[in-house]
Design a protein around this motif. Structure first.
Motif, mmCIF file in Angstrom:
data_model
loop_
_atom_site.group_PDB
_atom_site.id
_atom_site.type_symbol
_atom_site.label_atom_id
_atom_site.label_comp_id
_atom_site.label_asym_id
_atom_site.label_seq_id
_atom_site.Cartn_x
_atom_site.Cartn_y
_atom_site.Cartn_z
ATOM 1 N N SER A 25 0.833 -1.205 0.000
ATOM 2 C CA SER A 25 0.000 0.000 0.000
ATOM 3 C C SER A 25 0.864 1.249 0.000
ATOM 4 O O SER A 25 0.558 2.232 -0.699
ATOM 5 N N ILE A 26 1.948 1.215 0.761
ATOM 6 C CA ILE A 26 2.873 2.362 0.781
ATOM 7 C C ILE A 26 3.452 2.604 -0.612
ATOM 8 O O ILE A 26 3.505 3.747 -1.098
ATOM 9 N N THR A 74 2.529 5.864 -2.740
ATOM 10 C CA THR A 74 3.680 6.735 -3.008
ATOM 11 C C THR A 74 3.811 7.054 -4.493
ATOM 12 O O THR A 74 4.001 8.220 -4.879
ATOM 13 N N VAL A 75 3.715 6.024 -5.335
ATOM 14 C CA VAL A 75 3.855 6.272 -6.783
ATOM 15 C C VAL A 75 2.685 7.098 -7.312
ATOM 16 O O VAL A 75 2.849 7.930 -8.220
ATOM 17 N N SER A 76 1.488 6.892 -6.731
ATOM 18 C CA SER A 76 0.325 7.657 -7.191
ATOM 19 C C SER A 76 0.438 9.126 -6.801
ATOM 20 O O SER A 76 -0.090 10.007 -7.498
ATOM 21 N N MET A 124 4.270 8.766 -16.158
ATOM 22 C CA MET A 124 2.966 8.696 -15.470
ATOM 23 C C MET A 124 2.273 7.363 -15.748
ATOM 24 O O MET A 124 1.684 6.754 -14.838
ATOM 25 N N SER A 125 2.352 6.900 -16.987
ATOM 26 C CA SER A 125 1.715 5.624 -17.347
ATOM 27 C C SER A 125 2.337 4.465 -16.569
ATOM 28 O O SER A 125 1.633 3.570 -16.084
ATOM 29 N N ASN A 140 0.967 1.407 -9.592
ATOM 30 C CA ASN A 140 -0.086 1.648 -8.592
ATOM 31 C C ASN A 140 -1.176 0.591 -8.682
ATOM 32 O O ASN A 140 -1.630 0.044 -7.653
ATOM 33 N N TYR A 141 -1.589 0.274 -9.909
ATOM 34 C CA TYR A 141 -2.654 -0.731 -10.104
ATOM 35 C C TYR A 141 -2.206 -2.101 -9.603
ATOM 36 O O TYR A 141 -2.934 -2.779 -8.869
ATOM 37 N N LEU A 142 -0.991 -2.520 -9.974
ATOM 38 C CA LEU A 142 -0.501 -3.846 -9.619
ATOM 39 C C LEU A 142 -0.358 -4.004 -8.102
ATOM 40 O O LEU A 142 -0.799 -5.002 -7.522
ATOM 41 N N PHE A 143 0.247 -3.000 -7.468
ATOM 42 C CA PHE A 143 0.464 -3.100 -6.019
ATOM 43 C C PHE A 143 -0.849 -2.968 -5.236
ATOM 44 O O PHE A 143 -1.019 -3.587 -4.194
ATOM 45 N N ASN A 144 -1.776 -2.168 -5.755
ATOM 46 C CA ASN A 144 -3.111 -2.088 -5.121
ATOM 47 C C ASN A 144 -3.840 -3.425 -5.234
ATOM 48 O O ASN A 144 -4.493 -3.872 -4.291
ATOM 49 N N LEU A 145 -3.710 -4.044 -6.411
ATOM 50 C CA LEU A 145 -4.358 -5.337 -6.637
ATOM 51 C C LEU A 145 -3.802 -6.393 -5.676
ATOM 52 O O LEU A 145 -4.566 -7.128 -5.027
#
Length: 622
Positions: A55-56, A60-62, A98-99, A105-110
């Motif tokens: 989550s961190i 962080t990247v977002s 950004m992409s 962000n998507y992968l780590f959130n998932l």
């Protein structure tokens, strides 16, 4: 009739409104509940740490994305103005970066969501396992003063509440904290003064949220109470329709419903008003902040262009701002405000979760059945039962049985009779060690039952209760519940002896007929026949029948008595009955009144005494 516990479903108060607005249930002891709750999380320590790390990384990247967006917009602005050092190559590099950050962000959130989902299910499984094991170790007195629905609600509602809170609110809490800290740092790296404005405007949203929560609490509590009253009234009248119609009280029931429903309507209107008020107020505060921040940011941008025509290269303490950072700061201000307002809602949800876990811990911390040293084993017992100077009370200050003494020879049928509440069922409960004696002892073949394990003792005793219990499954499975290894031939033979075989064979699937959860696809008398057959098939050395024929018609009862006489031959048996005609052939009758055995003997002996039993018997046939 046997002493019974309450077992009606508990009526739980439903909440209402959006999260954090409705009546929040709070734990009685927040600190203690929180401490115990954390201990339950030990089973997911590693997934929890990994979830936090992922989550961190995701947050962080977002957080860097809005700043890169601002950089890209500043670059486009400078290209439009014809600045030599500004090129579309830089803009494209920003967009590619950004992409990549969005993908990370998507992968780590998932991964974080998947880990937390699995972790929450693991915690729920662990708690349910502990609860099930604990319930098996609790004495019956624990359930005497508790609604069955309340215990079931802990298993279902409270554990589900904990699971959903872990899966959603805990992950959201981690994200909120990381987002607030990360966004604050990023804003400070751009401009300290604009960051200060965002922080100063924040209390406005918090004050408006607090105002709504403070004034809405009582209305949502009242709505929950009124909804519970309406549901209770509907349940009561629906389940007792025959009684309502028999007394022609339909109009009265409708009037009561309309009164309760009107109160629910009024409380619902007020609670919904505050529910609808919250988000517009928060949006107003947020938009007001946007206006103020946009105005000051524009002034800083104009001031920056005067300082440097390229509009870049300003320090964090300058009263200047890159033009692209206008959208960056607006995004950051929203990302900063939203998690803080969500934290209040999460805290309310968390309090409800702790209240649910507190009810779980009330069961887990309950006093268990006392454990005595096991020094004997009951193997092939004869069934000689003695009771010596028994003293027992369900509460220490109220002794029910006082100095009870009795000797039951091997293989005899003993009937226990007396008025309701005299202590008949209590006696057999003590033989089964559902409760422990205050004083005295019960022996089987000279062995004190306290010196053998409860499981060993209960394996030797078959028990048929007035309240029939059959689980959701086939008739065959129910009959073999106490002894899965019996043959179908023996099963059918026993069913024939208790006159259950005929009605079973008339069913479409015979012994493979599935009994539904409520057992409504067979009659009450048929269920009782199956429980009697089940007890016999368990091959007990001692049989206890607690009002076992109370739900069977007279004709069936006569057939059952003959079958039971054969089944109980050469086996010590205890029979509790209100209809004295069913026990006149008992070898011994124990007459119980006010916790004492006031008379003993067979039917003829007791009738000659013309005492308590004589009056009790004649009262049924006068």
């Amino acid at each position: 009739m046997s002493e019974q516990r309450k077992n009606s479903p508990a009526r739980h108060r439903p909440g209402g409104g959006p999260p954090g607005v409705g009546g929040t249930e709070k734990p009685k002891n927040f600190k203690l509940a929180f401490k115990k709750f954390l201990k339950e999380l030990n089973v997911i320590k590693i997934p929890l740490i990994l979830t936090t790390i992922f989550s961190i990384i995701a947050i962080t990247v977002s957080i860097f994305i809005p700043k890169l967006t601002g950089k890209a917009l500043t670059e486009v602005y400078n290209i439009a103005r014809g600045q030599e050092n500004s090129t579309f190559t830089k803009v494209i590099s920003y967009l590619i970066t950004m992409s990549i950050l969005y993908l990370i962000n998507y992968l780590f959130n998932l991964i974080s969501q998947i880990l937390m989902g699995k972790a929450s299910v693991k915690v729920a499984k662990s708690i349910r396992t502990k609860l099930k094991d604990k319930l098996n170790r609790l004495p019956l007195k624990y359930f005497d003063n508790r609604e069955t629905g309340d215990v079931l609600s802990v298993f279902v509602n409270d554990v589900d509440n904990i699971q959903s809170s872990l899966q959603q609110s805990l992950n959201q809490l981690i994200n909120c904290i990381i987002t607030v800290v990360g966004v604050l740092v990023m804003m400070l790296t751009i401009n300290v003064w604009l960051t200060l404005i965002v922080v100063i405007l924040l209390p406005l949203a918090l004050l408006l949220t607090g105002f709504v929560l403070k004034h809405s609490q009582k209305y949502f509590n009242r709505q929950a109470d009124d909804l519970g009253a309406v549901n209770g009234h509907i349940e009561e009248t629906y389940t007792n329709q025959k009684t309502v119609k028999a007394y022609t009280n339909e109009d009265r029931a409708i009037a009561e419903f309309e009164e309760k429903n009107s109160r629910l309507y009024e409380s619902g209107q007020k609670s919904n008003f505050y529910s609808g008020l919250l988000m517009p107020l928060i949006n107003f505060a947020t938009n007001f902040g946007y206006v103020v921040l946009s105005l000051v940011a524009c002034i800083f941008i104009l001031n920056g262009l005067k300082m440097n025509p390229q509009g870049v290269g300003f320090g964090v303490f300058d009263f200047a701002l890159e033009i692209g950072y206008l959208t960056t700061f607006l995004n950051y201000s929203q990302d900063f405000t939203r998690p803080i307002t969500q934290l209040a809602q999460i805290f309310n949800v968390f309090q409800t979760t702790l209240a649910a876990s507190e009810r779980v811990f009330e069961i887990l911390d309950a006093e268990e059945e006392p454990i005595f040293e096991v020094t004997n084993t009951l193997d092939h017992i004869q069934g000689h039962v003695t009771m010596e100077h028994l003293y027992f009370g369900y509460t220490p200050d109220k002794i029910l049985l006082q100095d009870v003494n009795c000797d039951i020879p091997t293989g005899k049928m003993v009937a226990i009779v007396g008025p309701t509440g005299a202590g008949k069922t209590t006696l057999v409960n003590l033989i089964m060690r559902f409760y422990e004696l205050n004083d005295g002892k019960i022996t089987i073949d000279g062995i004190d039952i306290k010196t053998v394990s409860r499981s060993n003792l209960r394996q030797k005793i078959g028990m048929v209760l007035q309240d029939t219990w059959l689980f959701n499954g086939t008739i065959r499975d129910n009959l073999k519940y106490g002894n899965p290894n019996i043959s179908d031939e023996e099963m059918i033979e026993v069913c024939q002896s208790v006159k259950a075989h005929y009605f079973i064979t008339t069913l479409e699937h015979g012994y493979d007929t599935v009994i539904n959860e409520t057992g409504t696809n067979i009659s009450q008398g048929q269920k009782q026949l199956l429980t009697i057959a089940r007890a016999i098939l368990a091959h007990p050395d001692i049989m206890i029948l607690d009002e076992a024929t109370s739900n069977i018609d007279t004709r069936t009862e006569i057939l059952i008595q003959k079958a039971m006489k054969i089944a109980m031959s050469n086996r010590t048996s205890f029979v509790i009955a209100h209809r004295l005609s069913t026990i006149v052939n008992a070898d011994k009758i124990l007459v119980v009144n006010d916790g004492n055995i006031v008379e003993q003997g067979n039917h003829n002996e007791l009738m000659k005494q013309k005492g308590f039993y004589y009056n009790l018997y004649n009262s049924q046939f006068s």
